[in-house]
Scaffold this active site. Structure first.
Site, PDB file in Angstrom:
ATOM      1  N   LYS A  22      36.602  43.438  41.096  1.00 32.33           N
ATOM      2  CA  LYS A  22      37.386  42.678  42.075  1.00 32.33           C
ATOM      3  C   LYS A  22      37.575  43.499  43.351  1.00 32.33           C
ATOM      4  CE  LYS A  22      41.739  43.276  42.081  1.00 32.33           C
ATOM      5  NZ  LYS A  22      43.200  43.345  41.890  1.00 32.33           N
ATOM      6  N   SER A  23      37.971  44.769  43.174  1.00 28.75           N
ATOM      7  CA  SER A  23      38.273  45.615  44.336  1.00 28.75           C
ATOM      8  C   SER A  23      37.035  45.784  45.210  1.00 28.75           C
ATOM      9  CB  SER A  23      38.769  46.982  43.864  1.00 28.75           C
ATOM     10  OG  SER A  23      39.999  46.836  43.198  1.00 28.75           O
ATOM     11  N   ARG A  27      36.302  43.881  49.113  1.00 28.23           N
ATOM     12  CA  ARG A  27      36.051  44.813  50.226  1.00 28.23           C
ATOM     13  C   ARG A  27      34.667  44.560  50.822  1.00 28.23           C
ATOM     14  NH1 ARG A  27      39.618  47.446  47.050  1.00 28.23           N
ATOM     15  NH2 ARG A  27      40.815  49.255  47.759  1.00 28.23           N
ATOM     16  N   ASP A  49      40.427  35.438  42.827  1.00 25.77           N
ATOM     17  CA  ASP A  49      40.702  36.331  43.967  1.00 25.77           C
ATOM     18  C   ASP A  49      39.532  36.371  44.957  1.00 25.77           C
ATOM     19  OD1 ASP A  49      43.167  36.911  42.945  1.00 25.77           O
ATOM     20  OD2 ASP A  49      42.865  39.080  42.809  1.00 25.77           O
ATOM     21  N   ASN A  93      47.114  34.652  45.171  1.00 35.72           N
ATOM     22  CA  ASN A  93      47.894  35.855  44.868  1.00 35.72           C
ATOM     23  C   ASN A  93      46.970  37.069  44.925  1.00 35.72           C
ATOM     24  OD1 ASN A  93      50.040  37.431  44.231  1.00 35.72           O
ATOM     25  ND2 ASN A  93      50.169  36.822  42.082  1.00 35.72           N
ATOM     26  N   ARG A 123      55.807  39.438  47.216  1.00 38.66           N
ATOM     27  CA  ARG A 123      55.148  40.750  47.191  1.00 38.66           C
ATOM     28  C   ARG A 123      55.208  41.350  48.599  1.00 38.66           C
ATOM     29  NH1 ARG A 123      49.426  40.372  44.323  1.00 38.66           N
ATOM     30  NH2 ARG A 123      49.742  42.632  44.310  1.00 38.66           N
ATOM     31  N   SER A 170      48.818  51.030  47.897  1.00 35.64           N
ATOM     32  CA  SER A 170      47.717  51.658  48.637  1.00 35.64           C
ATOM     33  C   SER A 170      46.954  50.617  49.447  1.00 35.64           C
ATOM     34  CB  SER A 170      46.760  52.343  47.663  1.00 35.64           C
ATOM     35  OG  SER A 170      46.061  51.370  46.898  1.00 35.64           O
ATOM     36  N   SER A 197      48.591  54.942  43.953  1.00 38.11           N
ATOM     37  CA  SER A 197      47.287  54.350  43.609  1.00 38.11           C
ATOM     38  C   SER A 197      46.128  54.957  44.407  1.00 38.11           C
ATOM     39  CB  SER A 197      47.329  52.832  43.857  1.00 38.11           C
ATOM     40  OG  SER A 197      48.422  52.230  43.204  1.00 38.11           O
ATOM     41  N   ASP A 313      46.570  49.470  37.054  1.00 38.83           N
ATOM     42  CA  ASP A 313      46.099  48.245  36.384  1.00 38.83           C
ATOM     43  C   ASP A 313      45.668  48.541  34.942  1.00 38.83           C
ATOM     44  OD1 ASP A 313      46.532  47.212  38.876  1.00 38.83           O
ATOM     45  OD2 ASP A 313      44.467  46.610  39.259  1.00 38.83           O
ATOM     46  N   GLU A 341      51.556  41.011  40.144  1.00 40.67           N
ATOM     47  CA  GLU A 341      51.505  39.573  39.822  1.00 40.67           C
ATOM     48  C   GLU A 341      52.844  39.040  39.329  1.00 40.67           C
ATOM     49  OE1 GLU A 341      49.173  41.527  39.996  1.00 40.67           O
ATOM     50  OE2 GLU A 341      47.188  40.618  39.917  1.00 40.67           O
ATOM     51  N   ARG A 386      46.536  40.183  33.581  1.00 37.87           N
ATOM     52  CA  ARG A 386      46.482  41.404  32.759  1.00 37.87           C
ATOM     53  C   ARG A 386      47.384  41.304  31.530  1.00 37.87           C
ATOM     54  NH1 ARG A 386      42.891  44.038  35.347  1.00 37.87           N
ATOM     55  NH2 ARG A 386      42.948  43.980  37.623  1.00 37.87           N
ATOM     56  N   LYS A 411      42.128  34.976  37.542  1.00 39.50           N
ATOM     57  CA  LYS A 411      42.333  35.780  38.768  1.00 39.50           C
ATOM     58  C   LYS A 411      41.220  36.826  38.909  1.00 39.50           C
ATOM     59  CE  LYS A 411      45.967  38.150  41.374  1.00 39.50           C
ATOM     60  NZ  LYS A 411      45.459  39.424  41.828  1.00 39.50           N
TER      61      LYS A 411
HETATM   62  O1  LIG Z   1      42.948  48.180  46.536  1.00 39.75           O
HETATM   63  C1  LIG Z   1      42.750  47.572  45.479  1.00 39.75           C
HETATM   64  O2  LIG Z   1      41.658  47.012  45.238  1.00 39.75           O
HETATM   65  C2  LIG Z   1      43.831  47.526  44.489  1.00 39.75           C
HETATM   66  C3  LIG Z   1      44.862  48.429  44.531  1.00 39.75           C
HETATM   67  C4  LIG Z   1      45.940  48.484  43.526  1.00 39.75           C
HETATM   68  O3  LIG Z   1      47.114  47.999  44.127  1.00 39.75           O
HETATM   69  P1  LIG Z   1      48.302  48.956  44.705  1.00 39.75           P
HETATM   70  O4  LIG Z   1      47.702  49.869  45.692  1.00 39.75           O
HETATM   71  O5  LIG Z   1      49.226  47.951  45.288  1.00 39.75           O
HETATM   72  O6  LIG Z   1      48.864  49.695  43.524  1.00 39.75           O
HETATM   73  C5  LIG Z   1      45.610  47.646  42.298  1.00 39.75           C
HETATM   74  O7  LIG Z   1      46.760  47.454  41.517  1.00 39.75           O
HETATM   75  C6  LIG Z   1      45.031  46.302  42.686  1.00 39.75           C
HETATM   76  O8  LIG Z   1      44.735  45.525  41.553  1.00 39.75           O
HETATM   77  C7  LIG Z   1      43.742  46.476  43.446  1.00 39.75           C
HETATM   78  C1  LIG Z   2      47.661  44.058  41.062  1.00 38.09           C
HETATM   79  C2  LIG Z   2      46.570  43.307  40.950  1.00 38.09           C
HETATM   80  O1  LIG Z   2      46.075  42.492  41.910  1.00 38.09           O
HETATM   81  P1  LIG Z   2      46.193  42.448  43.516  1.00 38.09           P
HETATM   82  O2  LIG Z   2      44.840  42.797  44.024  1.00 38.09           O
HETATM   83  O3  LIG Z   2      46.564  41.046  43.832  1.00 38.09           O
HETATM   84  O4  LIG Z   2      47.230  43.442  43.943  1.00 38.09           O
HETATM   85  C3  LIG Z   2      45.784  43.310  39.689  1.00 38.09           C
HETATM   86  O5  LIG Z   2      44.649  42.765  39.688  1.00 38.09           O
HETATM   87  O6  LIG Z   2      46.245  43.835  38.665  1.00 38.09           O
END
Ligand SMILES: O=C(O)C1=C[C@@H](OP(=O)(O)O)[C@@H](O)[C@H](O)C1
Ligand SMILES: C=C(OP(=O)(O)O)C(=O)O
Length: 425
Positions: A22-23, A27, A49, A93, A123, A170, A197, A313, A341, A386, A411
């Protein structure tokens, strides 16, 4: 509301291929939109997402062609030019869509409204908006100060020196970093408070580099983005498997005693959540590492006491692994579980108690002592993917369990329960 009765799983065995991260997916989509030319994105995650990011990009005039499985995308970048959308961008979300788009749109020359699900409005985003405001952005809170929804009047950003609070998420720093190449001048970002993070910042810097932008990073305290750099398409880019999603299968083998091969991430992963494997290894699991896969077998599991700030996570998975470990598990330095979440500290404590665990819920930690006998329970999931995936570990450990609203996994992992079934006997 739909519920899923997960029957006790006798044995897990076999191999799984992870969906894309996902991350990385969100990006990469955004940076591909910001360069000139076409970028082919392979192994894109197909989940809610990512869908929210794709919808927002479409409204901003970015053409994206998807294959049938929505796992390969051709993104037609416009070099940072957007069209004025007719409607608000609804970002569900998805923190990885909302936060970076806020910064990028603040640096654009169009006006936008960013909205989301009700939980998104709870949030916080104030730390990011404060930093953008200090750089001269024009952002209005449409309901409550420091929270979405937002109105953004893009008027370009000159850049310069700015501080950002990194103590809650982060993603705010990630957003600023990703937008900085759109600013006119060199930008220096200084971190206020402890940056949480951190490994997600490494993901951001890694992806920016693959799109041709170099950031100087002084021990996660100061970040410099020299002027004159612009995103350049790598033409083709592959999304690594999702390391947070890997945690459920790593845990499943460790708890159940089977052997699972997990394909898509390995020791060279850019995702910090891969460190979950180290934590569970410390707890007693046997892990064999390969470049792009992990093989996990059971060992006798013992409770561990660890600082989970770097892996917020994946650390949630340890909370249900704790049910099958000897002694107490303590997960520390996780205050920001409360602003994700759902309030995850409270939700995990509540649901773990339903199966009989003794739980201490601290301000920024959780301690779990397993029960002698796991009780049958119906788990509420609070629209949190999760929580649903974590509690499937109860079935993996040999006990029936009911998971309410199993589709909340959409999600990040729409096929989670089907994938678990493929390795379950
Ligand atoms: O940058 C990202 O892809 C993420 C950063 C983390 O959030 P935080 O930086 O808010 O902890 C993580 O919990 C989220 O699921 C994805
Ligand atoms: C915190 C999470 O998602 P988000 O990218 O919406 O912050 C997650 O996927 O656990």
């Amino acid at each position: 509301m739909e519920s899923l009765l997960l029957k006790a799983i006798n044995k897990v065995n076999g191999s799984v291929t992870l969906p894309g991260s996902k991350s990385l997916s969100n990006r990469i989509l955004l940076l591909a939109a910001l360069c000139e030319g076409v970028t082919q994105v392979d192994n894109l995650l197909d989940s809610d997402d990512i869908q929210r990011m794709l919808e927002a990009l479409a409204l901003l005039g970015i053409k994206v062609e998807l294959n049938e499985t929505k796992t390969t995308a051709l993104v037609y970048g416009t070099g940072g030019k957007f069209i004025q959308p007719e409607q608000a961008l609804f970002l569900g979300n998805a923190g990885t869509a909302f936060r970076p788009l806020t910064a990028v749109l603040a640096a654009s020359n169009i006006d936008t409204k960013l909205t989301g699900e009700p939980r998104m409005n709870e949030r916080p985003i104030g730390h990011l908006v404060d930093a953008l405001d200090a750089l001269g952005a024009n952002i209005t809170y449409l309901e409550n100060k420091d929270y979405p929804p937002l109105k953004i009047q893009g008027q370009g950003i000159e850049g310069g020196e700015v501080e950002i609070d990194g103590s809650i998420s982060s993603q705010f720093l990630t957003a600023l970093l990703m937008a900085a190449p759109l600013f006119t001048n060199t930008t220096t970002i200084k971190i206020k408070g402890e940056l949480v993070s951190k490994p997600y910042i490494d993901i951001t810097l890694n992806v920016m580099k693959r799109f041709g932008v170099v950031v100087t990073n002084d021990n996660y305290q100061t970040f410099i983005i020299e002027k004159g750099q612009c995103y350049q398409s790598p033409r083709q880019i592959m999304v690594e498997g999702d390391a947070s999603s890997a945690s459920y299968f790593i845990a499943a083998a460790a708890i159940n005693g089977g052997c699972i091969e997990i394909n898509g991430v390995g020791k060279s992963s850019v995702q910090g959540d891969i460190a979950f494997a180290d934590v569970i290894e410390q707890a007693g699991a046997k892990i064999t590492w390969f470049d792009n896969k992990i093989v996990v077998e059971k060992g006798q599991l013992y409770g561990v006491d660890f600082d989970a700030n770097a892996i917020p996570d994946a650390a949630m998975t340890m909370a249900t692994v704790a049910l099958f470990a000897k002694g107490k598990t303590a997960i520390r330095n996780i205050y920001n579980w409360r602003v994700k979440e759902t309030d995850r500290l409270n939700a995990m404590a509540t649901e773990l108690r339903k199966v009989g665990a003794i739980v201490v819920e601290g301000h920024d930690f959780i301690e779990i002592t397993p029960p002698d006998v796991i009780e049958f329970a119906t788990i509420d999931t609070y629209n949190d993917h999760r929580i649903a995936m974590c509690f499937s570990m109860v079935a993996v450990g040999g006990h029936d369990i009911v998971i309410n609203d199993p589709k909340c996994t959409h999600k990040t992992f729409p096929t989670y329960f089907e994938t678990l079934a493929t390795i379950s006997n």
